[in-house]
Design a protein around this motif. Sequence first.
Motif, short mmCIF file in Angstrom:
data_model
loop_
_atom_site.label_atom_id
_atom_site.label_comp_id
_atom_site.label_asym_id
_atom_site.label_seq_id
_atom_site.Cartn_x
_atom_site.Cartn_y
_atom_site.Cartn_z
N MET A 76 0.83 -1.21 0.00
CA MET A 76 0.00 0.00 0.00
C MET A 76 0.87 1.26 0.00
O MET A 76 0.52 2.26 -0.64
N ALA A 77 1.98 1.23 0.73
CA ALA A 77 2.87 2.40 0.77
C ALA A 77 3.48 2.65 -0.61
O ALA A 77 3.68 3.81 -1.01
N ALA A 78 3.74 1.58 -1.35
CA ALA A 78 4.29 1.74 -2.71
C ALA A 78 3.24 2.38 -3.63
O ALA A 78 3.55 3.29 -4.41
N ILE A 79 1.99 1.94 -3.50
CA ILE A 79 0.92 2.51 -4.32
C ILE A 79 0.70 3.97 -3.94
O ILE A 79 0.56 4.85 -4.80
N ASP A 80 0.71 4.23 -2.64
CA ASP A 80 0.55 5.59 -2.11
C ASP A 80 1.60 6.53 -2.73
O ASP A 80 1.29 7.65 -3.13
N ALA A 81 2.84 6.03 -2.86
CA ALA A 81 3.91 6.86 -3.44
C ALA A 81 3.61 7.19 -4.90
O ALA A 81 3.86 8.31 -5.35
N VAL A 82 3.06 6.23 -5.63
CA VAL A 82 2.76 6.48 -7.05
C VAL A 82 1.68 7.55 -7.17
O VAL A 82 1.79 8.49 -7.97
N ILE A 83 0.63 7.46 -6.35
CA ILE A 83 -0.47 8.43 -6.47
C ILE A 83 0.01 9.82 -6.03
O ILE A 83 -0.50 10.84 -6.49
N LYS A 84 1.01 9.87 -5.17
CA LYS A 84 1.55 11.18 -4.76
C LYS A 84 2.33 11.87 -5.88
O LYS A 84 2.77 13.02 -5.71
N LEU A 85 2.49 11.21 -7.01
CA LEU A 85 3.06 11.90 -8.19
C LEU A 85 2.03 12.88 -8.76
O LEU A 85 2.37 13.77 -9.55
N LEU A 86 0.75 12.69 -8.36
CA LEU A 86 -0.35 13.46 -8.98
C LEU A 86 -0.70 14.70 -8.18
O LEU A 86 -0.25 14.89 -7.05
N LYS A 87 -1.54 15.53 -8.82
CA LYS A 87 -1.98 16.79 -8.18
C LYS A 87 -3.51 16.85 -8.20
O LYS A 87 -4.14 16.17 -9.03
N PRO A 88 -4.11 17.69 -7.32
CA PRO A 88 -5.57 17.83 -7.36
C PRO A 88 -6.03 18.18 -8.79
O PRO A 88 -5.37 18.98 -9.45
N GLY A 89 -7.11 17.54 -9.21
CA GLY A 89 -7.60 17.78 -10.58
C GLY A 89 -7.17 16.69 -11.54
O GLY A 89 -7.80 16.49 -12.58
N ASP A 90 -6.08 15.98 -11.21
CA ASP A 90 -5.63 14.89 -12.10
C ASP A 90 -6.61 13.72 -12.02
O ASP A 90 -7.31 13.54 -11.03
N GLU A 91 -6.60 12.94 -13.11
CA GLU A 91 -7.50 11.78 -13.15
C GLU A 91 -6.72 10.49 -13.38
O GLU A 91 -5.69 10.48 -14.06
N VAL A 92 -7.26 9.42 -12.81
CA VAL A 92 -6.65 8.08 -12.93
C VAL A 92 -7.71 7.14 -13.49
O VAL A 92 -8.86 7.19 -13.07
N ILE A 93 -7.28 6.30 -14.42
CA ILE A 93 -8.18 5.24 -14.89
C ILE A 93 -7.66 3.93 -14.31
O ILE A 93 -6.49 3.58 -14.51
N ALA A 94 -8.51 3.26 -13.54
CA ALA A 94 -8.08 2.03 -12.88
C ALA A 94 -9.01 0.89 -13.26
O ALA A 94 -10.19 1.12 -13.56
N SER A 95 -8.47 -0.33 -13.26
CA SER A 95 -9.35 -1.47 -13.55
C SER A 95 -10.32 -1.64 -12.38
O SER A 95 -9.96 -1.42 -11.22
N SER A 96 -11.56 -2.00 -12.71
CA SER A 96 -12.58 -2.07 -11.66
C SER A 96 -12.33 -3.26 -10.74
O SER A 96 -12.74 -3.26 -9.59
N ASP A 97 -11.66 -4.28 -11.23
CA ASP A 97 -11.34 -5.44 -10.41
C ASP A 97 -9.93 -5.25 -9.84
O ASP A 97 -8.95 -5.38 -10.56
N LEU A 98 -9.86 -4.90 -8.57
CA LEU A 98 -8.60 -4.52 -7.92
C LEU A 98 -8.56 -5.08 -6.52
O LEU A 98 -9.62 -5.31 -5.92
N TYR A 99 -7.39 -5.22 -5.94
CA TYR A 99 -7.28 -5.54 -4.52
C TYR A 99 -8.10 -4.51 -3.73
O TYR A 99 -8.02 -3.29 -4.01
#
Length: 380
Positions: A76-99
């Motif tokens: 989770m900390a690794a994923i958290d670090a990736v999302i911290k590359l982003l800024k408010p207003g940015d969008e992410v497309i993720a697969s609906s089937d996820l951990y």
Amino acid sequence: MKFNTKTIHGGQENIDPAFGAVMPPIYQTTTYAQSAPGGHKGFEYSRSKNPTRSNLERAIASIENGKFGLAFSSGMAAIDAVIKLLKPGDEVIASSDLYGGTYRLFTTIFQDFGVKFHFINMSAPSNIEQHITKKTKLIWVETPTNPMMNILDIKSTVTIAKKYRVLLAVDNTFATPYLQQPLCLGADIVMHSATKYLGGHSDVVMGALVVNDEKLAKKLYFIQNASGAISGPQDCFLVLRGIKTLHIRMQRHCENGMAIAQFLNNHPKIKKVYYPGLENHPNHHIAKQQMTGFGGMLSFVPATEKLDEALKIIENLKVFTLAESLGGVESLAGHPATMTHASIPKSEREKNGIVDTLIRLSVGIEDVDDLIADLNQAIF
Ligand code: P1T
């Protein structure tokens, strides 16, 4: 160097110039003496950098065929670090089937910081393109997905990500680099819950990222150091040791996984088996193209629609342990609806096929006859 040699030697040249130890010393230290301010040997403070962690980070980068590795205190900390590359207003497309924990992090933490997440069915990569806007900065995929074992086409997703200059991150936890190396297919970031197959012995919680781009590596390193969710030296040592047998463990996980999938697939009291190695799996052809084997994870739905009867199967198991997590040498059984995916609303879970009677198996490396006999006595 070929993969089976890399697991043992990758990134491990000259690990102990002092005494020539074959296994890297565990540098259980927070800080490093300096001869004058700034006069150090590359290590100042262990949040920023620790020699045992650096050894592991090189090893993980090597087996993923990447240039830069980063180890975190959990997946989770690794994923958290990736999302911290982003800024408010940015969008992410993720697969609906996820951990479930990934879904929870996205929807309950980062959504409040102004990052928007679109959870979509990625079985056809063209679905992704429909959701891309100027604000899209990241595509997040798991393949195989947890727990439905969907296989997403990494190469086609790379083509879309490159066309729109969007980063593509692949959670490679279920496959491991033994079965697929997303960076070689063009992904930008590979993520691992190293808690699972990389560690391999259910004794460490850890996460990892691997990238090829130096600028991206620097940004992630900055976040790793600034946020501080690093892995400790003892844990790094254990995962480094785990990686040395990754190839032989994975080989057995794949053999046992396939044998159990076939056993369940032919069992009259089992309604559906989700395993990418079965020819009736809807993405079997993609799995065959992008993976070198099908792994040790599978899910199944018993014929009974009565929840108590489905749960009884899990309770009857004796060699499989009822527990969260996966990827260790021992076989585990889980109930996604109440365990790993409980944080996803039931309506969302069911859209992805996570019915309440779904059972997930992490097939270990025990003798497969004992595992099949255990399942046989548990299914009544
Ligand atoms: O548990 P942690 O090391 O923080 O990793 C989170 C994570 C990320 N990605 C995938 C695909 C995962 O499966 C996990 C953790 N999963 C479980 C604990 C589980 O039983 O599914």
